[in-house]
Design a protein around this motif. Sequence first.
Motif, short mmCIF file in Angstrom:
data_model
loop_
_atom_site.label_atom_id
_atom_site.label_comp_id
_atom_site.label_asym_id
_atom_site.label_seq_id
_atom_site.Cartn_x
_atom_site.Cartn_y
_atom_site.Cartn_z
N ALA A 1 -1.69 2.28 -6.86
CA ALA A 1 -2.36 2.37 -5.56
C ALA A 1 -3.79 1.85 -5.63
CB ALA A 1 -2.33 3.82 -5.06
N VAL A 2 -4.50 2.24 -6.67
CA VAL A 2 -5.88 1.77 -6.84
C VAL A 2 -5.91 0.26 -7.07
CG1 VAL A 2 -7.92 1.89 -8.31
CG2 VAL A 2 -6.71 3.99 -7.69
N GLY A 3 -5.02 -0.24 -7.93
CA GLY A 3 -5.00 -1.66 -8.23
C GLY A 3 -4.70 -2.52 -7.01
N VAL A 4 -3.70 -2.11 -6.23
CA VAL A 4 -3.36 -2.87 -5.02
C VAL A 4 -4.50 -2.84 -4.01
CG1 VAL A 4 -1.88 -2.85 -2.98
CG2 VAL A 4 -0.87 -2.70 -5.24
N LEU B 1 0.82 -1.21 0.00
CA LEU B 1 0.00 0.00 0.00
C LEU B 1 0.86 1.27 0.00
CD1 LEU B 1 -2.70 -1.23 2.53
CD2 LEU B 1 -3.12 -0.64 0.14
N VAL B 2 1.89 1.28 0.80
CA VAL B 2 2.76 2.45 0.87
C VAL B 2 3.50 2.66 -0.44
CG1 VAL B 2 4.76 3.47 2.03
CG2 VAL B 2 3.00 2.33 3.37
N TYR C 1 5.01 5.83 -4.45
CA TYR C 1 6.18 5.88 -5.32
C TYR C 1 5.88 5.36 -6.73
CZ TYR C 1 8.42 6.33 -0.76
OH TYR C 1 8.77 6.75 0.49
N LEU C 2 4.85 4.51 -6.86
CA LEU C 2 4.57 3.88 -8.15
C LEU C 2 3.36 4.46 -8.86
CD1 LEU C 2 5.28 0.16 -7.17
CD2 LEU C 2 6.80 1.80 -8.28
N GLY C 3 2.66 5.39 -8.24
CA GLY C 3 1.61 6.10 -8.94
C GLY C 3 0.20 5.71 -8.52
N LEU C 4 -0.75 6.53 -8.95
CA LEU C 4 -2.15 6.35 -8.56
C LEU C 4 -2.73 5.04 -9.08
CD1 LEU C 4 -4.71 7.46 -7.24
CD2 LEU C 4 -5.18 8.71 -9.36
N LEU D 1 -2.15 13.79 -0.18
CA LEU D 1 -0.80 14.23 0.19
C LEU D 1 0.11 14.41 -1.02
CD1 LEU D 1 -0.09 12.00 3.32
CD2 LEU D 1 -0.63 14.44 3.28
N GLY D 2 0.10 13.40 -1.90
CA GLY D 2 1.01 13.44 -3.02
C GLY D 2 2.44 13.09 -2.65
N GLU D 3 2.73 13.06 -1.38
CA GLU D 3 4.06 12.65 -0.89
C GLU D 3 3.88 11.78 0.35
OE1 GLU D 3 3.98 14.77 2.80
OE2 GLU D 3 5.79 13.79 2.04
N PRO D 4 4.82 10.87 0.61
CA PRO D 4 4.57 9.78 1.55
C PRO D 4 4.86 10.05 3.01
CG PRO D 4 6.67 9.45 0.49
CD PRO D 4 6.09 10.71 -0.10
N GLY D 5 5.20 11.28 3.39
CA GLY D 5 5.66 11.53 4.75
C GLY D 5 4.72 11.04 5.83
N MET D 6 3.47 11.51 5.83
CA MET D 6 2.53 11.11 6.87
C MET D 6 2.20 9.63 6.79
SD MET D 6 0.65 12.45 9.40
CE MET D 6 0.11 14.12 9.06
N THR D 7 2.06 9.12 5.57
CA THR D 7 1.75 7.70 5.41
C THR D 7 2.87 6.83 5.95
OG1 THR D 7 0.48 8.24 3.43
CG2 THR D 7 1.08 5.94 3.75
N LEU D 8 4.12 7.26 5.79
CA LEU D 8 5.24 6.50 6.31
C LEU D 8 5.23 6.46 7.84
CD1 LEU D 8 8.14 7.52 3.91
CD2 LEU D 8 7.10 5.27 4.16
N ILE D 9 4.77 7.54 8.46
CA ILE D 9 4.65 7.54 9.92
C ILE D 9 3.68 6.46 10.36
CG2 ILE D 9 3.89 8.87 11.92
CD1 ILE D 9 4.74 11.39 10.43
N VAL D 10 2.53 6.41 9.70
CA VAL D 10 1.53 5.39 10.01
C VAL D 10 2.08 3.99 9.72
CG1 VAL D 10 -0.74 4.50 9.41
CG2 VAL D 10 -0.38 6.96 9.62
#
Length: 244
Positions: free
Chosen positions: A28-31, A17-18, A22-25, A134-143
Amino acid sequence: MKSSTAGLIGILALALLVAGHYLGLGYAVGVSIGLAAVFGYGWPYYLGIPAKKTLGTVIALTGAVAALTAGLTSGVDYLVWTPIFIAVGFGAIMVVQLIRGTGQKHRLESTLGSGAGVVITGFTCGWVASFRFLGEPGMTLIVAVSAAVALMVGMLPWPDRVVAPLAIVLAALAGPMAALMFSDVRILPAIVLGVLVAAVVAAFRRLRTLTGHQKLSFGSVAAALAPVLSMGALVYFVEKMLLS
């Protein structure tokens, strides 16, 4: 299923999911759709309820459609359709329970369990919405880091009364560390995120230990995915609250 196996499955799902950041929308939708489908079809087997294929289809479709619309919706309210899909999914569950001819004595338990599956798989789309917001992974990486720590603690063969507090404490410490490394999020919000995520993981670990499923099966895989998928909406709404 052993706690170690469940933890590894959860960590793998987190990584998939994370990686959407890096690999695009499209990825993310497919996974999200794929994981929602696996969870949806496996959840009725984990609960041991009748009409497994029909109920699993309803649960899987709810998550798949919610994830797809979260990726395609225009505007900034990416989850605007999600409550509708969850409501429709729960309604479909009730219809199936009314028309099926077996297991009448356990219709209430089947309805509640399947309804919980609809909510969990519907929340998966929050990971897609998080990517778009977000468009960038900072907060998601915290989670993700906090959840991974909680999942690793949950792999320990210790009682829940020991594992749950330990997971919450360590995840609360991991959140600020991830914030310092990957984003400019302040320490207190990172601690709150870590505690919330660890509480979700600990709750689902307790569910697995109560049910007593020991063998690796389609249903037990769904149970291992449940805490990670249900975090999706939590991730999105907390991020939106903190950063809007």
